[in-house]
Structures are given as structure tokens and as C-alpha cells.
Write a protein that holds these residues in place. Structure first.
Motif, mmCIF file in Angstrom:
data_model
loop_
_atom_site.group_PDB
_atom_site.id
_atom_site.type_symbol
_atom_site.label_atom_id
_atom_site.label_comp_id
_atom_site.label_asym_id
_atom_site.label_seq_id
_atom_site.Cartn_x
_atom_site.Cartn_y
_atom_site.Cartn_z
ATOM 1 N N VAL A 26 49.617 50.326 -100.173
ATOM 2 C CA VAL A 26 48.223 49.942 -100.399
ATOM 3 C C VAL A 26 47.577 49.387 -99.131
ATOM 4 O O VAL A 26 46.434 49.719 -98.813
ATOM 5 N N LEU A 27 48.294 48.553 -98.407
ATOM 6 C CA LEU A 27 47.696 47.924 -97.230
ATOM 7 C C LEU A 27 48.043 48.609 -95.913
ATOM 8 O O LEU A 27 47.213 48.642 -95.011
ATOM 9 N N GLY A 28 49.244 49.141 -95.764
ATOM 10 C CA GLY A 28 49.680 49.654 -94.473
ATOM 11 C C GLY A 28 49.267 51.078 -94.165
ATOM 12 O O GLY A 28 48.530 51.327 -93.208
ATOM 13 N N LEU A 29 49.744 52.019 -94.940
ATOM 14 C CA LEU A 29 49.499 53.435 -94.645
ATOM 15 C C LEU A 29 48.028 53.854 -94.682
ATOM 16 O O LEU A 29 47.600 54.632 -93.828
ATOM 17 N N PRO A 30 47.218 53.377 -95.625
ATOM 18 C CA PRO A 30 45.805 53.771 -95.587
ATOM 19 C C PRO A 30 45.070 53.284 -94.333
ATOM 20 O O PRO A 30 44.123 53.925 -93.887
ATOM 21 N N LYS A 31 45.521 52.181 -93.762
ATOM 22 C CA LYS A 31 44.887 51.690 -92.536
ATOM 23 C C LYS A 31 45.203 52.592 -91.347
ATOM 24 O O LYS A 31 44.399 52.740 -90.448
ATOM 25 N N PHE A 32 46.397 53.196 -91.337
ATOM 26 C CA PHE A 32 46.733 54.126 -90.262
ATOM 27 C C PHE A 32 45.891 55.392 -90.342
ATOM 28 O O PHE A 32 45.561 55.983 -89.320
ATOM 29 N N ALA A 33 45.550 55.809 -91.531
ATOM 30 C CA ALA A 33 44.819 57.059 -91.719
ATOM 31 C C ALA A 33 43.320 56.918 -91.499
ATOM 32 O O ALA A 33 42.626 57.924 -91.390
ATOM 33 N N SER A 34 42.796 55.698 -91.419
ATOM 34 C CA SER A 34 41.343 55.528 -91.315
ATOM 35 C C SER A 34 40.794 55.938 -89.956
ATOM 36 O O SER A 34 39.662 56.376 -89.852
ATOM 37 N N GLY A 35 41.586 55.779 -88.893
ATOM 38 C CA GLY A 35 41.138 56.191 -87.569
ATOM 39 C C GLY A 35 40.398 55.120 -86.788
ATOM 40 O O GLY A 35 40.085 55.320 -85.624
ATOM 41 N N LYS A 36 40.115 53.988 -87.389
ATOM 42 C CA LYS A 36 39.429 52.907 -86.685
ATOM 43 C C LYS A 36 40.461 52.016 -85.998
ATOM 44 O O LYS A 36 41.541 51.782 -86.520
ATOM 45 N N GLN A 37 40.103 51.493 -84.828
ATOM 46 C CA GLN A 37 41.047 50.689 -84.072
ATOM 47 C C GLN A 37 41.380 49.379 -84.780
ATOM 48 O O GLN A 37 42.531 48.969 -84.818
ATOM 49 N N ILE A 44 49.318 47.776 -88.450
ATOM 50 C CA ILE A 44 50.546 47.481 -87.717
ATOM 51 C C ILE A 44 51.039 46.076 -88.047
ATOM 52 O O ILE A 44 52.233 45.865 -88.274
ATOM 53 N N ILE A 45 50.137 45.115 -88.080
ATOM 54 C CA ILE A 45 50.525 43.736 -88.402
ATOM 55 C C ILE A 45 51.089 43.659 -89.808
ATOM 56 O O ILE A 45 52.117 43.019 -90.047
ATOM 57 N N ILE A 46 50.441 44.300 -90.756
ATOM 58 C CA ILE A 46 50.904 44.265 -92.141
ATOM 59 C C ILE A 46 52.267 44.939 -92.281
ATOM 60 O O ILE A 46 53.190 44.380 -92.868
ATOM 61 N N MET A 47 52.414 46.147 -91.713
ATOM 62 C CA MET A 47 53.645 46.914 -91.943
ATOM 63 C C MET A 47 54.830 46.427 -91.127
ATOM 64 O O MET A 47 55.960 46.486 -91.589
ATOM 65 N N LEU A 48 54.603 45.959 -89.922
ATOM 66 C CA LEU A 48 55.729 45.617 -89.061
ATOM 67 C C LEU A 48 56.038 44.132 -89.000
ATOM 68 O O LEU A 48 57.120 43.749 -88.556
#
Length: 74
Positions: A26-37, A44-48
Motif C-alpha cells: 500500500v505504501l511502498g510499491l505505489p510510490k515507486f510507480a508514481s514517477g515523482k521524486q 524508499i524510506i518506507i520500504m527500506l
């Protein structure tokens, strides 16, 4: 009281698994796909950082509770 601690150990483990799912799916992967910096940095902070710390803590606490580490010695 020791029985309640064992039941709560299962609850902590389930919360740990739910936290892992929520942190990744819910929080990690969708943020990678958005394309915004700014979303990428947050993802990255959430997932790692946050997800492994929170999930690991809950799972370890539940494991120790199930194994009897917190049992009273009356």
C-alpha cells in the motif's frame, strides 16, 4: 495470565504480517510507480527503513511471547 500472553503473541505476529503487507503493497510499491521524486524518496524510506523495523519488532515480540519468554514464574 500466561495464556493471554500466548494469545497476544499470535496477535502480534498477525499485526507484524499485516504491517509488512501494508508497508510494501500500500505504501511502498505505489510510490515507486508514481514517477515523482518526492514519492520515490518516501517509498524508499518506507520500504527500506520503516517497514523492516516495525515488522521485525512485532514478529520478534510475538515469537518471544509464544515461546514463553514473558511468562510469570509464580
Amino acid at each position: 495470565m500466561n495464556g493471554i500472553k500466548k494469545i497476544l503473541g499470535v496477535v502480534w505476529i498477525l499485526l507484524g504480517l499485516a504491517t509488512a503487507y501494508f508497508g510494501i503493497a500500500v505504501l511502498g510499491l505505489p510510490k515507486f510507480a508514481s514517477g515523482k521524486q518526492e514519492d520515490l524518496v518516501f517509498g524508499i524510506i518506507i520500504m527500506l527503513v520503516l517497514t523492516p523495523i516495525i515488522t521485525g519488532g512485532l514478529l520478534i515480540f510475538g515469537k518471544y511471547s509464544l515461546s514463553g519468554e514473558y511468562d510469570s514464574e509464580d
